[in-house]
Scaffold this active site. Structure first.
Site, PDB file in Angstrom:
ATOM      1  N   CYS A   2       0.854  -1.372  -0.066  1.00  0.00           N
ATOM      2  CA  CYS A   2      -0.142   0.071  -0.064  1.00  0.00           C
ATOM      3  C   CYS A   2       0.772   1.046  -0.124  1.00  0.00           C
ATOM      4  O   CYS A   2       2.183   1.378   0.078  1.00  0.00           O
ATOM      5  CB  CYS A   2      -0.801   0.021   1.231  1.00  0.00           C
ATOM      6  SG  CYS A   2      -1.779  -1.599   1.460  1.00  0.00           S
ATOM      7  N   ARG A  47      -4.780   1.400  -0.955  1.00  0.00           N
ATOM      8  CA  ARG A  47      -4.522  -0.041  -0.837  1.00  0.00           C
ATOM      9  C   ARG A  47      -4.460  -0.719  -2.132  1.00  0.00           C
ATOM     10  O   ARG A  47      -5.359  -0.798  -3.077  1.00  0.00           O
ATOM     11  CB  ARG A  47      -5.641  -0.415  -0.120  1.00  0.00           C
ATOM     12  CG  ARG A  47      -5.830  -2.119   0.428  1.00  0.00           C
ATOM     13  CD  ARG A  47      -6.980  -2.513   1.158  1.00  0.00           C
ATOM     14  NE  ARG A  47      -6.874  -4.058   1.709  1.00  0.00           N
ATOM     15  CZ  ARG A  47      -7.710  -4.894   1.609  1.00  0.00           C
ATOM     16  NH1 ARG A  47      -8.982  -4.467   1.512  1.00  0.00           N
ATOM     17  NH2 ARG A  47      -7.398  -6.149   2.060  1.00  0.00           N
ATOM     18  N   LEU A  48      -3.475  -1.744  -2.072  1.00  0.00           N
ATOM     19  CA  LEU A  48      -3.198  -3.013  -3.174  1.00  0.00           C
ATOM     20  C   LEU A  48      -3.750  -4.351  -2.315  1.00  0.00           C
ATOM     21  O   LEU A  48      -3.107  -4.602  -1.360  1.00  0.00           O
ATOM     22  CB  LEU A  48      -1.796  -3.047  -3.591  1.00  0.00           C
ATOM     23  CG  LEU A  48      -1.700  -4.012  -4.750  1.00  0.00           C
ATOM     24  CD1 LEU A  48      -2.422  -3.633  -5.793  1.00  0.00           C
ATOM     25  CD2 LEU A  48      -0.095  -4.058  -4.981  1.00  0.00           C
ATOM     26  N   ILE A  50      -4.171  -7.658  -1.205  1.00  0.00           N
ATOM     27  CA  ILE A  50      -3.468  -8.916  -1.210  1.00  0.00           C
ATOM     28  C   ILE A  50      -3.890 -10.087  -0.197  1.00  0.00           C
ATOM     29  O   ILE A  50      -4.237 -11.125  -0.643  1.00  0.00           O
ATOM     30  CB  ILE A  50      -1.603  -8.648  -0.885  1.00  0.00           C
ATOM     31  CG1 ILE A  50      -1.243  -7.636  -1.930  1.00  0.00           C
ATOM     32  CG2 ILE A  50      -0.886 -10.036  -1.100  1.00  0.00           C
ATOM     33  CD1 ILE A  50      -1.300  -8.030  -3.404  1.00  0.00           C
ATOM     34  N   ILE A  51      -4.051  -9.533   1.020  1.00  0.00           N
ATOM     35  CA  ILE A  51      -4.533 -10.610   2.362  1.00  0.00           C
ATOM     36  C   ILE A  51      -5.748  -9.955   2.462  1.00  0.00           C
ATOM     37  O   ILE A  51      -6.037  -8.562   2.860  1.00  0.00           O
ATOM     38  CB  ILE A  51      -3.670 -10.438   3.322  1.00  0.00           C
ATOM     39  CG1 ILE A  51      -2.372 -11.344   3.039  1.00  0.00           C
ATOM     40  CG2 ILE A  51      -4.146 -11.208   4.363  1.00  0.00           C
ATOM     41  CD1 ILE A  51      -1.221 -11.346   3.787  1.00  0.00           C
ATOM     42  N   GLY A  74       2.890  -2.899   3.727  1.00  0.00           N
ATOM     43  CA  GLY A  74       3.810  -4.079   3.958  1.00  0.00           C
ATOM     44  C   GLY A  74       3.036  -5.025   4.205  1.00  0.00           C
ATOM     45  O   GLY A  74       1.871  -5.221   3.636  1.00  0.00           O
ATOM     46  N   GLU A  75       3.900  -6.166   4.512  1.00  0.00           N
ATOM     47  CA  GLU A  75       3.181  -7.463   4.642  1.00  0.00           C
ATOM     48  C   GLU A  75       3.992  -8.189   6.269  1.00  0.00           C
ATOM     49  O   GLU A  75       5.254  -7.925   6.338  1.00  0.00           O
ATOM     50  CB  GLU A  75       3.411  -8.525   3.764  1.00  0.00           C
ATOM     51  CG  GLU A  75       2.835  -8.100   2.390  1.00  0.00           C
ATOM     52  CD  GLU A  75       1.395  -8.050   2.485  1.00  0.00           C
ATOM     53  OE1 GLU A  75       0.806  -8.680   3.267  1.00  0.00           O
ATOM     54  OE2 GLU A  75       0.543  -7.593   1.260  1.00  0.00           O
ATOM     55  N   VAL A 281      13.491  -9.563 -18.289  1.00  0.00           N
ATOM     56  CA  VAL A 281      13.816  -8.719 -19.484  1.00  0.00           C
ATOM     57  C   VAL A 281      15.118  -8.708 -19.991  1.00  0.00           C
ATOM     58  O   VAL A 281      15.937  -9.077 -19.132  1.00  0.00           O
ATOM     59  CB  VAL A 281      13.450  -7.180 -19.018  1.00  0.00           C
ATOM     60  CG1 VAL A 281      11.721  -6.938 -18.683  1.00  0.00           C
ATOM     61  CG2 VAL A 281      14.179  -6.676 -17.618  1.00  0.00           C
ATOM     62  N   GLY A 356      15.029 -11.813  -5.890  1.00  0.00           N
ATOM     63  CA  GLY A 356      16.315 -12.313  -5.186  1.00  0.00           C
ATOM     64  C   GLY A 356      17.081 -11.205  -4.594  1.00  0.00           C
ATOM     65  O   GLY A 356      18.154 -11.347  -4.083  1.00  0.00           O
TER      66      GLY A 356
END
Length: 623
Positions: A2, A47-48, A50-51, A74-75, A281, A356
């Site tokens: 978010c 908000r995006l 996800i949960i 965050g998460e 890419v 990564g």
């Protein structure tokens, strides 16, 4: 994932202002928005989902009696375990979100909650009863948090651009940040390119009350080698811990994918995560700049679908203003643009992707880490090497000359991270305006002092974990993914993995390859062996492969008339002449085109600042 914004309420029409600030970061959360405004505080959230993707997860979120309110970006991957403890303690939950775990956790544990968390986060909690604001940023700096104090107004947010619409915000260029940037290629301190705007540093929290700001560190990396376990045991521990981290990082109510280059880090992530889609890419057909063929073969070997894109030079150069707008501050890392495009193609298919980042800093992956004490020359007394280095430093830059310059200095004197663009003397020659910017060693010495008794490899890793990773690697990861409304997760940057890696002896991070006649090193040694257990045979060969990671042919393009002329016009332009002496800039450019020196990174550092300045101070576009 978010975006958050907020300010102490000393303005008229706070509802309108907080809405405008939220609009500036809509890309961070296009799914929903929410705000809380009273006579003391204004908070906004994009908000995006996800949960708990239902509307019950919308923010701001309150505690039971509405005396506290939180906005969070965050998460938290272990929120289920913390929630169980909080329910046992009597807390009542209205949602199934990790956000609500944070606010009840703060009620129960205060700032001690932070060391219980596993995840990436920046959040702010307003306590109405105490008229106090508490804010925190995650351990590694995966999620950003900026703040500014303008008169009586305190404002904060996920991106600086949201501040620009506030009536109390005064937009001024920070020249000290510019001078530092010319050396580091990013802003290396808590200051930003906007005067009086600051970054909350990773692993720090703040308390703001009655106009006073207190900031404290709550966690730090602690390298302490355990010499007892043998190599095989470390490899097994890495494997087990990484599997656990990837499992945690896949928690979502939406599909998760993975980025993929030819390096061992992203290959390891993609293989262990067992995602259905990978994304890559590249540029042109030259294998030095295009890893698509390798990525497609690897994806096929693990039974996954790969989506790829060849970025044209026109697309790359045409996106630079938009990229720097989203970056907030100039970042001269050419791979940021490649990252933008791989995020873009991933966002067309899903909302969450694994990457990564962090493996090199944690497990010792950069080639420069193999430099200390690696040659017979290193056995000479430092006083002699220092004298030879001083002479070499006066000669034209060349690979052989640079060796003697580097070896004539201690690691504290020579290493400031993975980029060293302009020396203090060179940047003074370039700049028209004098600043009080410290020399690079003044910026790095605080970090080096904390690991003064460690070996050189560990010293460099510690510095990179605190500066390069937060200032460059994670900055571009957050800003480029969020520009595309994509959540990027980094399973190497996990508290449990760091706790393990702190104990691995440096000889298992960077090791000498036995049986060779010359000094040859393998970086990330123990981690590479762990990766071999889960990846196809071709991944093992990356141990001997030069690290690429979405490389960009800037060096080649700057020799072509089209792009040479674009940069030359910028160097001779009015904005450039405000800050720089034109003659040395043109010489850098001409010498590069004529093949006298590879000045591509220095040229790019100055050019990207001018692109950023055009966007933010000449008002040439909002994207």
């Amino acid at each position: 994932m978010c975006g958050i914004v907020g300010f102490t309420n000393f303005v008229d029409d706070s509802n309108k202002i907080i809405s405008e600030m939220m609009d500036r970061i809509r890309h961070r959360g296009p799914d929903a928005e929410g705000k809380y405004v009273d006579d003391k505080i204004a908070l906004g959230h994009r908000r995006l989902s996800i949960i708990d993707v239902s509307s019950s997860g919308d923010q701001p979120i309150f505690n039971e009696d509405n005396s506290m309110v939180i906005i969070f970006n965050g998460e938290i991957y272990n929120y289920h375990e913390i929630r169980e403890k909080l329910v046992e303690a009597g807390h009542i939950f209205k949602t199934h979100t990790d956000t609500e775990v944070l606010i009840h956790g703060y009620e129960e544990y205060g700032e001690k909650l932070l060391n219980m968390l596993r995840g990436m986060f920046s959040f702010v909690i307003w306590d109405k009863n105490r008229n106090e604001m508490f804010g925190a940023r995650d351990f590694f700096g995966i999620k950003p948090l900026y703040y500014a104090i303008m008169g009586k107004t305190f404002m904060f947010g996920s991106e600086i651009k949201s501040f620009l619409v506030h009536p109390h915000f005064k937009k001024e260029l920070n020249m000290t940040a510019l001078e530092n940037y010319l050396t580091f290629q990013y802003s290396p301190t808590n200051e930003t390119f906007f005067k009086n705007v600051y970054k909350l540093l990773p692993a720090h929290y703040f308390v703001y009350k009655d106009g006073r700001m207190q900031i404290k560190r709550y966690w730090d990396v602690n390298f302490s080698a355990d010499e007892k376990p043998k190599l095989d045991e470390w490899v097994n521990r890495i494997s087990d811990t990484f599997h656990d981290s990837v499992k945690a990082h896949k928690i979502a109510d939406v599909e998760v994918g993975s980025f993929l280059s030819s390096g061992v880090d992203s290959s390891y992530v993609a293989a262990v995560a067992d995602v259905d889609k990978t994304f890559t890419v590249g540029f042109g057909n030259d294998e030095k700049y295009n890893e698509i063929g390798w990525a497609k073969n690897f994806s096929k070997a693990i039974g996954k679908a790969n989506t790829s894109k060849v970025i044209t030079p026109e697309e790359y150069w045409g996106s630079l203003e938009k990229i720097q707008y989203h970056m907030d501050e100039p970042l001269a890392d050419p791979s940021a643009v490649a990252l933008y495009f791989v995020c873009n193609i991933a966002s067309e298919k899903l909302k969450v992707v694994l990457s990564g980042e962090g493996a090199d800093e944690i497990f010792g992956g950069y080639n420069v880490y193999s430099d200390p004490d690696g040659t017979l020359y290193d056995r000479l007394p430092m006083s002699l090497r220092h004298g030879i280095g001083a002479i070499a430093e006066k000669l034209p830059a060349h690979r052989g000359v640079n060796f003697f310059v580097r070896k004539g200095k201690t690691v504290e004197e020579r290493f400031i991270g993975n980029a060293y663009m302009f020396t203090p003397e060179q940047r003074k020659e370039l700049l028209k305006i004098s600043t009080a910017a410290p020399i690079p060693a003044e910026i790095t010495k605080n970090y080096y002092s904390r690991v003064r008794n460690q070996d050189d490899v560990t010293k460099m890793q510690y510095l990179d974990l605190h500066m390069w990773m937060a200032g460059d690697i994670l900055l571009k990861a957050d800003k480029m993914s969020m520009a595309n409304s994509l959540e990027l997760r980094v399973p190497f940057l996990d508290r449990e993995i760091m706790s393990l890696a702190e104990k691995i002896p440096s000889r298992y991070r960077v090791t000498h390859e036995k049986g060779t006649t010359e000094t040859k090193y393998i970086t990330k040694y123990a981690m590479r062996l762990a990766a071999k257990k889960d990846t196809p045979e071709q991944t093992a060969k990356t141990a001997a492969k030069k690290k690429l990671g979405f490389p960009v042919p800037i060096r080649v393009w700057l020799k072509e008339d089209k792009y040479y002329n674009i940069v030359r016009r910028a160097f001779e332009g009015e904005s450039s002449q405000k800050f720089f002496n034109t003659a040395p800039l043109i010489k850098l450019l001409d010498d590069h085109r004529d093949g006298k020196a590879d000045n591509s990174r220095k040229i790019w550092t100055v050019f990207i600042f001018l692109v950023w300045y055009k966007v933010y101070f000449e008002n040439k576009g909002v994207y």
